[in-house]
Design a protein around this motif. Structure first.
Motif, PDB file in Angstrom:
ATOM      1  N   GLY A   1      -6.270   6.146  -5.021  1.00 19.68           N
ATOM      2  CA  GLY A   1      -5.391   4.863  -4.855  1.00 19.68           C
ATOM      3  C   GLY A   1      -4.877   4.734  -6.555  1.00 19.68           C
ATOM      4  N   ARG A   2      -5.638   4.995  -7.546  1.00 22.32           N
ATOM      5  CA  ARG A   2      -4.976   4.893  -8.832  1.00 22.32           C
ATOM      6  C   ARG A   2      -4.280   5.783  -9.307  1.00 22.32           C
ATOM      7  NH1 ARG A   2     -10.464   3.149  -9.702  1.00 22.32           N
ATOM      8  NH2 ARG A   2     -11.445   5.180  -9.749  1.00 22.32           N
ATOM      9  N   SER A   3      -4.378   7.043  -8.636  1.00 22.49           N
ATOM     10  CA  SER A   3      -3.124   8.311  -8.866  1.00 22.49           C
ATOM     11  C   SER A   3      -1.974   7.628  -8.061  1.00 22.49           C
ATOM     12  CB  SER A   3      -3.697   9.299  -8.117  1.00 22.49           C
ATOM     13  OG  SER A   3      -3.552   9.704  -6.759  1.00 22.49           O
ATOM     14  N   LYS A   4      -1.919   7.130  -6.951  1.00 24.50           N
ATOM     15  CA  LYS A   4      -0.802   6.360  -6.566  1.00 24.50           C
ATOM     16  C   LYS A   4      -0.015   5.588  -7.244  1.00 24.50           C
ATOM     17  CE  LYS A   4      -0.316   9.245  -2.740  1.00 24.50           C
ATOM     18  NZ  LYS A   4       0.787  10.026  -2.325  1.00 24.50           N
ATOM     19  N   LEU A   5      -0.837   4.831  -7.525  1.00 22.32           N
ATOM     20  CA  LEU A   5      -0.428   3.483  -8.338  1.00 22.32           C
ATOM     21  C   LEU A   5       0.081   4.086  -9.551  1.00 22.32           C
ATOM     22  CD1 LEU A   5       0.272   0.544  -9.042  1.00 22.32           C
ATOM     23  CD2 LEU A   5      -2.121   0.306  -9.653  1.00 22.32           C
ATOM     24  N   MET A   6      -0.448   4.984 -10.303  1.00 20.92           N
ATOM     25  CA  MET A   6       0.157   5.742 -11.662  1.00 20.92           C
ATOM     26  C   MET A   6       1.607   6.156 -11.251  1.00 20.92           C
ATOM     27  SD  MET A   6      -3.090   7.777 -13.213  1.00 20.92           S
ATOM     28  CE  MET A   6      -4.629   6.830 -13.726  1.00 20.92           C
ATOM     29  N   VAL A   7       1.562   6.799 -10.360  1.00 20.08           N
ATOM     30  CA  VAL A   7       3.065   7.423  -9.998  1.00 20.08           C
ATOM     31  C   VAL A   7       4.021   6.233  -9.686  1.00 20.08           C
ATOM     32  CG1 VAL A   7       4.180   8.677  -8.279  1.00 20.08           C
ATOM     33  CG2 VAL A   7       1.997   9.484  -8.964  1.00 20.08           C
ATOM     34  N   GLU A   8       3.701   5.346  -9.059  1.00 17.93           N
ATOM     35  CA  GLU A   8       4.711   3.981  -8.625  1.00 17.93           C
ATOM     36  C   GLU A   8       5.073   3.551 -10.096  1.00 17.93           C
ATOM     37  OE1 GLU A   8       4.125   1.241  -6.001  1.00 17.93           O
ATOM     38  OE2 GLU A   8       3.399   2.374  -4.363  1.00 17.93           O
ATOM     39  N   GLN A   9       4.096   3.265 -11.039  1.00 16.93           N
ATOM     40  CA  GLN A   9       4.533   3.219 -12.503  1.00 16.93           C
ATOM     41  C   GLN A   9       5.230   4.034 -13.375  1.00 16.93           C
ATOM     42  OE1 GLN A   9       0.468   2.316 -13.584  1.00 16.93           O
ATOM     43  NE2 GLN A   9       0.315   0.278 -13.193  1.00 16.93           N
TER      44      GLN A   9
END
Length: 334
Positions: A142-150
């Motif tokens: 989940g954190r990796s996907k949020l990083m990509v969104e950012q």
């Protein structure tokens, strides 16, 4: 015909999106290292074998195909594996995306539809989950996907790369034609596991937790047909090509189904009993995850139309075909 590069297009959701792209008049170009995808799923456009972390392979794909946009599915997507091997998750999901974005910049490709996840929210502070819900992922995945969104936000501000980030809930079902469907090795998703029990390939379904604060005590999820999900991607692509601004949206039905309701639906659709056994709840597993899909309707003029029984009926048809193929292949290999 406009081409769209589809990273991870040989996988479950990616291949269904390729079919939807072809039906909408685009030429999908699959870019996939086939580590979890299937060459037989590449039926709707050319396949270029390659890894999103390899800048040279991406460069050759962009040079030869000149895509107008990208759909990005290539990722490490298992939560448990992300906890055990976070390096692999961040390497593919974050480093791979950065490599892809660099290549997009080199070729002046400014539109990308991204396969994100409701895991960016973590434990929801209210239901249904809207895009304004706090972002608090609890796994490396989940954190990796949020990083990509950012990262997308920063690249939009600096370079004008616009993105539509589709936050999935629980995809299920299969293309009704039977050409493609859900095929993971090993399989961990609820609906195909329940279908295995209905086929007699597993003795029972282990229900993880039966005392959640839900109507029947089992966990509730928002199940969306993979074809509805594919249609959302095409709608998001058109939205970007029309020049609209970057956006993050939930793609779900707005209707939750419990594990017990999924089991009953499988029994109803297949006419076969499904044995269950109780197991402990999984750590960090929320009781209920249901999307508020209103923003996707507003932004893309899209909504899911297929219900749980349709999801299971299409999955059952595909599942029977897949298992027959595996049995024949096994016999021929012995």
């Amino acid at each position: 015909m406009q081409r769209v590069l589809v990273t991870g297009g040989a996988g479950y959701i990616g291949s269904h999106c390729c079919k939807a792209l072809a039906a909408a008049g685009y030429e999908p170009v699959v870019f996939d290292n086939l580590s979890t995808g299937h060459r037989t799923f590449c039926r709707f456009g050319p396949l270029i074998p390659g890894d999103v972390r390899d800048a040279d392979e991406l460069e050759r794909a962009f040079q030869s195909m000149a895509p107008v946009a990208v759909m990005h599915f290539a990722a490490q997507s298992l939560v448990g594996e992300s906890t055990a091997r976070p390096f692999d998750t961040y390497d593919v999901n974050v480093n791979g995306t950065l490599t892809l974005l660099r290549t997009m910049l080199n070729h002046n490709v400014r539109n990308i539809v991204f396969s994100s996840t409701c895991a960016v929210y973590g434990p929801a502070d209210r239901l249904p989950i809207a895009e304004t819900t706090s972002l608090n992922p609890i796994s490396p995945y989940g954190r990796s996907k949020l990083m990509v969104e950012q990262i997308f936000d920063d690249f939009d501000a600096a370079y004008g790369i616009r993105s539509a980030r589709l936050r999935y809930f629980n995809a299920g079902g299969a293309d009704p034609s039977g050409l493609i469907g859900e095929w993971h090795e090993p399989e961990t998703h609820l609906i195909p596991v329940v279908l295995d029990v209905a086929m007699g390939l597993r003795k029972a379904l282990k229900v993880n937790g039966g005392a959640y604060p839900t109507s029947d005590g089992t966990a509730v999820r928002d199940y969306i047909h993979v074809d509805d999900l594919a249609e959302a991607h095409v709608a998001a692509l058109r939205y970007l090509i029309d020049g609209d601004a970057s956006v993050a949206v939930n793609v779900g039905t707005g209707v939750g189904s419990s594990v017990d309701e999924v089991v009953r639906a499988v029994e109803r659709v297949t006419g076969r009993p499904v044995a269950t056994q109780s197991g402990p709840p999984r750590q960090g597993d929320p009781a209920e995850l249901v999307a508020d899909p209103a923003l996707a309707k507003s932004m893309f003029d899209w909504r899911a139309t297929r219900d749980l029984d349709t999801i299971i009926a299409d999955a059952w048809s595909w599942h029977q075909s897949l298992r027959r193929h595996e049995t024949v292949h096994h016999k021929e290999s012995v």
